[in-house]
Motif scaffolding. Structure first.
Motif, PDB file in Angstrom:
ATOM      1  N   SER A 471       7.476  -9.225   7.754  1.00 33.58           N
ATOM      2  CA  SER A 471       8.849  -8.805   7.432  1.00 33.58           C
ATOM      3  C   SER A 471       9.682  -8.670   8.699  1.00 33.58           C
ATOM      4  CB  SER A 471       8.815  -7.466   6.699  1.00 33.58           C
ATOM      5  OG  SER A 471       8.418  -6.421   7.592  1.00 33.58           O
ATOM      6  N   VAL A 472      10.952  -8.341   8.518  1.00 31.24           N
ATOM      7  CA  VAL A 472      11.818  -7.926   9.621  1.00 31.24           C
ATOM      8  C   VAL A 472      12.205  -6.481   9.368  1.00 31.24           C
ATOM      9  CG1 VAL A 472      12.701 -10.277   9.829  1.00 31.24           C
ATOM     10  CG2 VAL A 472      14.042  -8.560   8.565  1.00 31.24           C
ATOM     11  N   VAL A 473      12.731  -5.815  10.387  1.00 33.74           N
ATOM     12  CA  VAL A 473      13.088  -4.411  10.229  1.00 33.74           C
ATOM     13  C   VAL A 473      14.462  -4.145  10.837  1.00 33.74           C
ATOM     14  CG1 VAL A 473      11.960  -3.665  12.385  1.00 33.74           C
ATOM     15  CG2 VAL A 473      12.263  -2.027  10.515  1.00 33.74           C
ATOM     16  N   ALA A 474      15.233  -3.325  10.151  1.00 33.13           N
ATOM     17  CA  ALA A 474      16.558  -2.909  10.633  1.00 33.13           C
ATOM     18  C   ALA A 474      16.558  -1.408  10.868  1.00 33.13           C
ATOM     19  CB  ALA A 474      17.643  -3.270   9.620  1.00 33.13           C
ATOM     20  N   SER A 475      17.192  -1.010  11.951  1.00 31.68           N
ATOM     21  CA  SER A 475      17.383   0.405  12.271  1.00 31.68           C
ATOM     22  C   SER A 475      18.872   0.659  12.393  1.00 31.68           C
ATOM     23  CB  SER A 475      16.678   0.744  13.589  1.00 31.68           C
ATOM     24  OG  SER A 475      16.951   2.075  13.982  1.00 31.68           O
ATOM     25  N   ASP A 476      19.371   1.687  11.678  1.00 35.68           N
ATOM     26  CA  ASP A 476      20.818   1.923  11.661  1.00 35.68           C
ATOM     27  C   ASP A 476      21.363   2.359  13.013  1.00 35.68           C
ATOM     28  OD1 ASP A 476      19.586   4.435  11.538  1.00 35.68           O
ATOM     29  OD2 ASP A 476      21.231   5.321  10.388  1.00 35.68           O
ATOM     30  N   ALA A 477      20.504   2.930  13.872  1.00 33.20           N
ATOM     31  CA  ALA A 477      20.903   3.314  15.231  1.00 33.20           C
ATOM     32  C   ALA A 477      19.808   2.883  16.184  1.00 33.20           C
ATOM     33  CB  ALA A 477      21.143   4.821  15.311  1.00 33.20           C
ATOM     34  N   PHE A 478      20.061   3.031  17.469  1.00 39.51           N
ATOM     35  CA  PHE A 478      19.080   2.512  18.429  1.00 39.51           C
ATOM     36  C   PHE A 478      17.756   3.263  18.359  1.00 39.51           C
ATOM     37  CE2 PHE A 478      21.686   5.387  21.285  1.00 39.51           C
ATOM     38  CZ  PHE A 478      20.734   6.373  21.479  1.00 39.51           C
ATOM     39  N   PHE A 479      16.703   2.590  18.798  1.00 36.87           N
ATOM     40  CA  PHE A 479      15.401   3.235  18.972  1.00 36.87           C
ATOM     41  C   PHE A 479      15.441   4.006  20.296  1.00 36.87           C
ATOM     42  CE2 PHE A 479      14.074  -0.239  16.125  1.00 36.87           C
ATOM     43  CZ  PHE A 479      13.280   0.459  15.223  1.00 36.87           C
ATOM     44  N   PRO A 480      15.353   5.333  20.244  1.00 39.21           N
ATOM     45  CA  PRO A 480      15.433   6.093  21.496  1.00 39.21           C
ATOM     46  C   PRO A 480      14.178   5.942  22.355  1.00 39.21           C
ATOM     47  CG  PRO A 480      14.989   7.552  19.653  1.00 39.21           C
ATOM     48  CD  PRO A 480      15.233   6.196  19.075  1.00 39.21           C
ATOM     49  N   PHE A 481      13.074   5.616  21.711  1.00 40.21           N
ATOM     50  CA  PHE A 481      11.804   5.364  22.390  1.00 40.21           C
ATOM     51  C   PHE A 481      11.166   4.139  21.749  1.00 40.21           C
ATOM     52  CE2 PHE A 481      12.545   9.950  22.398  1.00 40.21           C
ATOM     53  CZ  PHE A 481      12.489  10.232  23.767  1.00 40.21           C
ATOM     54  N   SER A 482      10.123   3.660  22.346  1.00 39.29           N
ATOM     55  CA  SER A 482       9.462   2.468  21.805  1.00 39.29           C
ATOM     56  C   SER A 482       8.542   2.791  20.637  1.00 39.29           C
ATOM     57  CB  SER A 482       8.661   1.770  22.906  1.00 39.29           C
ATOM     58  OG  SER A 482       7.665   2.634  23.435  1.00 39.29           O
ATOM     59  N   ASP A 483       8.262   4.089  20.374  1.00 40.41           N
ATOM     60  CA  ASP A 483       7.280   4.433  19.348  1.00 40.41           C
ATOM     61  C   ASP A 483       7.683   3.954  17.958  1.00 40.41           C
ATOM     62  OD1 ASP A 483       9.361   6.232  19.185  1.00 40.41           O
ATOM     63  OD2 ASP A 483       8.098   8.032  19.133  1.00 40.41           O
ATOM     64  N   GLY A 484       8.958   4.095  17.610  1.00 43.70           N
ATOM     65  CA  GLY A 484       9.409   3.640  16.295  1.00 43.70           C
ATOM     66  C   GLY A 484       9.267   2.141  16.151  1.00 43.70           C
ATOM     67  N   ALA A 511       8.597  -3.413  25.257  1.00 43.15           N
ATOM     68  CA  ALA A 511       7.590  -3.182  24.225  1.00 43.15           C
ATOM     69  C   ALA A 511       7.656  -4.270  23.157  1.00 43.15           C
ATOM     70  CB  ALA A 511       7.789  -1.805  23.597  1.00 43.15           C
ATOM     71  N   ALA A 512       8.876  -4.684  22.797  1.00 45.54           N
ATOM     72  CA  ALA A 512       9.041  -5.751  21.809  1.00 45.54           C
ATOM     73  C   ALA A 512       8.461  -7.056  22.330  1.00 45.54           C
ATOM     74  CB  ALA A 512      10.512  -5.923  21.461  1.00 45.54           C
ATOM     75  N   ASP A 513       8.733  -7.371  23.586  1.00 49.74           N
ATOM     76  CA  ASP A 513       8.190  -8.593  24.169  1.00 49.74           C
ATOM     77  C   ASP A 513       6.665  -8.571  24.183  1.00 49.74           C
ATOM     78  OD1 ASP A 513      10.524 -10.009  24.681  1.00 49.74           O
ATOM     79  OD2 ASP A 513      10.871  -9.011  26.598  1.00 49.74           O
ATOM     80  N   GLU A 514       6.099  -7.423  24.553  1.00 49.84           N
ATOM     81  CA  GLU A 514       4.642  -7.324  24.614  1.00 49.84           C
ATOM     82  C   GLU A 514       4.019  -7.496  23.227  1.00 49.84           C
ATOM     83  OE1 GLU A 514       1.169  -4.236  26.210  1.00 49.84           O
ATOM     84  OE2 GLU A 514       3.288  -3.866  26.693  1.00 49.84           O
ATOM     85  N   ALA A 515       4.730  -7.016  22.205  1.00 48.99           N
ATOM     86  CA  ALA A 515       4.219  -7.140  20.834  1.00 48.99           C
ATOM     87  C   ALA A 515       4.546  -8.486  20.198  1.00 48.99           C
ATOM     88  CB  ALA A 515       4.797  -6.011  19.977  1.00 48.99           C
ATOM     89  N   GLY A 516       5.298  -9.335  20.917  1.00 48.74           N
ATOM     90  CA  GLY A 516       5.656 -10.651  20.392  1.00 48.74           C
ATOM     91  C   GLY A 516       6.789 -10.624  19.379  1.00 48.74           C
ATOM     92  N   LEU A 517       7.563  -9.530  19.372  1.00 51.08           N
ATOM     93  CA  LEU A 517       8.673  -9.399  18.433  1.00 51.08           C
ATOM     94  C   LEU A 517       9.914 -10.106  18.954  1.00 51.08           C
ATOM     95  CD1 LEU A 517       8.419  -5.572  17.599  1.00 51.08           C
ATOM     96  CD2 LEU A 517       7.491  -7.475  16.268  1.00 51.08           C
ATOM     97  N   ALA A 518      10.709 -10.594  18.029  1.00 49.93           N
ATOM     98  CA  ALA A 518      12.075 -11.013  18.357  1.00 49.93           C
ATOM     99  C   ALA A 518      12.995  -9.839  18.042  1.00 49.93           C
ATOM    100  CB  ALA A 518      12.471 -12.225  17.532  1.00 49.93           C
ATOM    101  N   MET A 519      14.000  -9.615  18.880  1.00 51.39           N
ATOM    102  CA  MET A 519      14.905  -8.487  18.633  1.00 51.39           C
ATOM    103  C   MET A 519      16.332  -8.877  18.989  1.00 51.39           C
ATOM    104  SD  MET A 519      14.477  -4.483  19.646  1.00 51.39           S
ATOM    105  CE  MET A 519      14.397  -4.696  21.432  1.00 51.39           C
ATOM    106  N   VAL A 520      17.249  -8.439  18.140  1.00 49.12           N
ATOM    107  CA  VAL A 520      18.672  -8.666  18.390  1.00 49.12           C
ATOM    108  C   VAL A 520      19.391  -7.324  18.365  1.00 49.12           C
ATOM    109  CG1 VAL A 520      18.674 -11.005  17.435  1.00 49.12           C
ATOM    110  CG2 VAL A 520      19.177  -9.063  15.943  1.00 49.12           C
TER     111      VAL A 520
END
Length: 529
Positions: A471-484, A511-520
């Motif tokens: 899946s993909v995931v949306a967050s209504d505000a920024f991730f303040p830490f990488s844990d989320g 963290a996204a790069d290390e996990a292989g995620l794409a992020m916008v």
């Protein structure tokens, strides 16, 4: 002052002529002398009623294109004089002022003029001056004068007169006075609100708010709370303007949730395909697009069928029989759609507790307005959230860019997240939500709750793995830490959409790069408290 005040002389001056002739006849039959102005007088004379022009009373003609006609002591004195005050009575006799016992006025159609998009000067010309002045004068003197400002009160006026031998009761006059002041207050609110917008004043020193009763409600959010539903005169497709085809009256919570559902589903252009939103307690528990409405409904239901029980369903296209058949399989409080065909209505007719609403269209979610929220001692006012992002607005911040399929789901998820209470996390796959986390104090908790809901649905549906995988995931505000973000990755998300703007953005991107995620990044957040 007595409880009953005879109505012997009435002034009728209305913009909306609906029911005027019937009212004039009823008053004349009861021996009431009729005074009137302009078009109102002409309408009454057309049916043979005897009418005296206000100009005959004031001995001044209407002038300045009708701007000046009732602003005169012989009008306002007749409305304001206290009949039990000897000085007032003497002044009336000295200056030839006759008492006016009944005032029937409705105002220039300012609100309608604005709604039609008229230019500034036309709107200004449709601001009534004499009408509000007379209404306020008559309402102040409600011990002796009856004030009618709404067409729907004409029958009540005649009924009260008949019950009191041609007089009106004190209780009726007081109720009419309250309605009168509310009307002039609402009128002034409409003028001041329009003018603030017209001159570009974002934070006027004073604001006025007004509404018209649509219905009294059995109770509010809870049975011990009194509540009512008011409309604000804005012609926006939705619960306030909908036609209810069946079912008992909407409750406070029904109205709130139905509005949330319809505003969400309106984010999805019907020309681009069917969409369905299922809402519970003002939060989405399933949203999906499909090649058909029934397919979209099934996909939305598959997100969280447990929460959908007793929920609200909104459609962006007319309800058809196949979709109605599927919806009827579980208990649903309200279904709202632009239209519904006869087959769908017939299917729902067997569900006496289900309310079906049709609106004739969808609201334009890019058209703004104001939202209001009371706080102790005040009111918070803000622009409606009409923020919108498209593909061109997105900034890829990771080494890997989203695939076309991921990008489509990211934009879908972002539209849904806008309508989820903060902190909001929304997992989506193939044009459907597969997990929603809403209203948590911690963003990482929203990530966990949404993923857990997806696991529960996988078990209920007999799936080998939760639909958050891939899946993909949306967050209504920024991730303040990488844990989320890492929690979302552990749930199977492969791409992320979020506003960005955290002081730890670099840490989250790494963290996204290390996990292989794409992020916008969108550069825009959608807090919804």
């Amino acid at each position: 002052m007595t409880d009953q005040t005879p109505v012997r002389r009435a002034l009728l001056s209305v913009s909306d002529k609906t029911g005027l002739v019937d009212l004039g006849r009823a008053l004349a039959e009861r021996g009431v002398e009729l005074l009137s102005t302009g078009g109102s007088a002409a309408a009454l004379r057309t049916v043979g009623l005897t009418v005296k022009d206000v100009a005959e009373i004031t001995e001044f003609p209407e002038m300045m294109d009708g701007r000046v006609k009732t602003l005169h002591p012989r009008v306002h004195g007749g409305l304001l004089a206290l009949r039990d005050n000897p000085d007032h009575v003497a002044a009336m006799e000295e200056h030839g002022i006759g008492p006016i016992d009944l005032l029937v006025v409705n105002l220039y159609p300012f609100e309608e003029t604005v709604a039609k998009g008229a230019d500034y000067d036309t709107c200004i010309e449709n601001i009534d001056i004499g009408g509000p002045a007379m209404i306020r004068a008559a309402a102040k003197n409600h011990g002796f004068v009856t004030t009618i400002v709404d067409v729907q009160d004409y029958d009540a006026l005649i009924a009260d007169m008949d019950a009191n031998d041609g007089a009106t009761s004190d209780a009726f006059r007081k109720a009419c006075a309250q309605t009168a002041y509310a009307r002039t207050g609402a009128y002034d609110a409409a003028v001041s609100t329009w003018m603030a917008a017209a001159i570009g004043e974002k934070t006027p020193r004073r604001r006025a708010f007004a509404g018209t009763l649509a219905q009294g409600l059995r109770y509010g959010e809870n049975p011990h709370q009194h509540a009512a539903f008011y409309t604000n005169g804005v012609e926006r497709a939705g619960v306030a303007t909908a036609t209810q085809h069946q079912g008992k009256e909407l409750s406070y919570n029904n109205i709130n949730d139905t509005d949330a559902a319809f505003e969400l589903v309106a984010e999805f252009d019907p020309a681009q395909g069917p969409a369905v939103a299922i809402i519970k307690h003002a939060n989405p528990c399933g949203v999906a697009r499909g090649t058909s409405l029934v397919e979209a409904y099934k996909a939305a239901l598959a997100c969280d069928s447990t929460s959908a029980f007793g929920g609200i369903i909104a459609l962006n296209q007319p309800l058809d029989g196949a979709t109605a058949t599927e919806i009827a399989k579980i208990f649903t409080e309200v279904v709202i759609a632009p239209e519904a065909d006869d087959e769908a209505k017939a299917i729902f007719a067997a569900k006496k507790n289900l309310r079906l609403l049709t609106t004739g269209g969808l609201p334009d979610v890019r058209v703004g307005g104001l939202t209001y929220r009371p706080v102790a001692g005040g009111m918070l006012v803000q622009d409606k959230d009409v923020g919108f992002v498209d593909f061109a607005d997105l900034k890829v911040v990771t080494k890997r860019a989203p695939t076309d399929a991921e990008m489509a789901d990211l934009l879908f998820a972002w539209k849904v997240a806008k309508h989820v209470k903060s902190n909001a996390i929304v997992y989506c796959k193939d044009g459907a939500t597969v997990g929603v986390g809403a209203g948590q104090m911690s963003r990482v908790d929203s990530c966990r709750i949404a993923a857990r809901k997806a696991e529960d649905m996988a078990e209920a549906l007999g799936l080998a793995q939760p639909l958050t995988i891939g899946s993909v995931v949306a967050s209504d505000a920024f991730f303040p830490f990488s844990d989320g973000l890492l929690t979302a990755a552990a749930a199977g998300a492969t791409a992320v959409i979020q506003p960005g703007g955290s002081m730890r953005d670099d840490e989250v991107i790494a963290a996204a790069d290390e996990a292989g995620l794409a992020m916008v990044f969108t550069g825009m957040r959608h807090f919804r408290h």
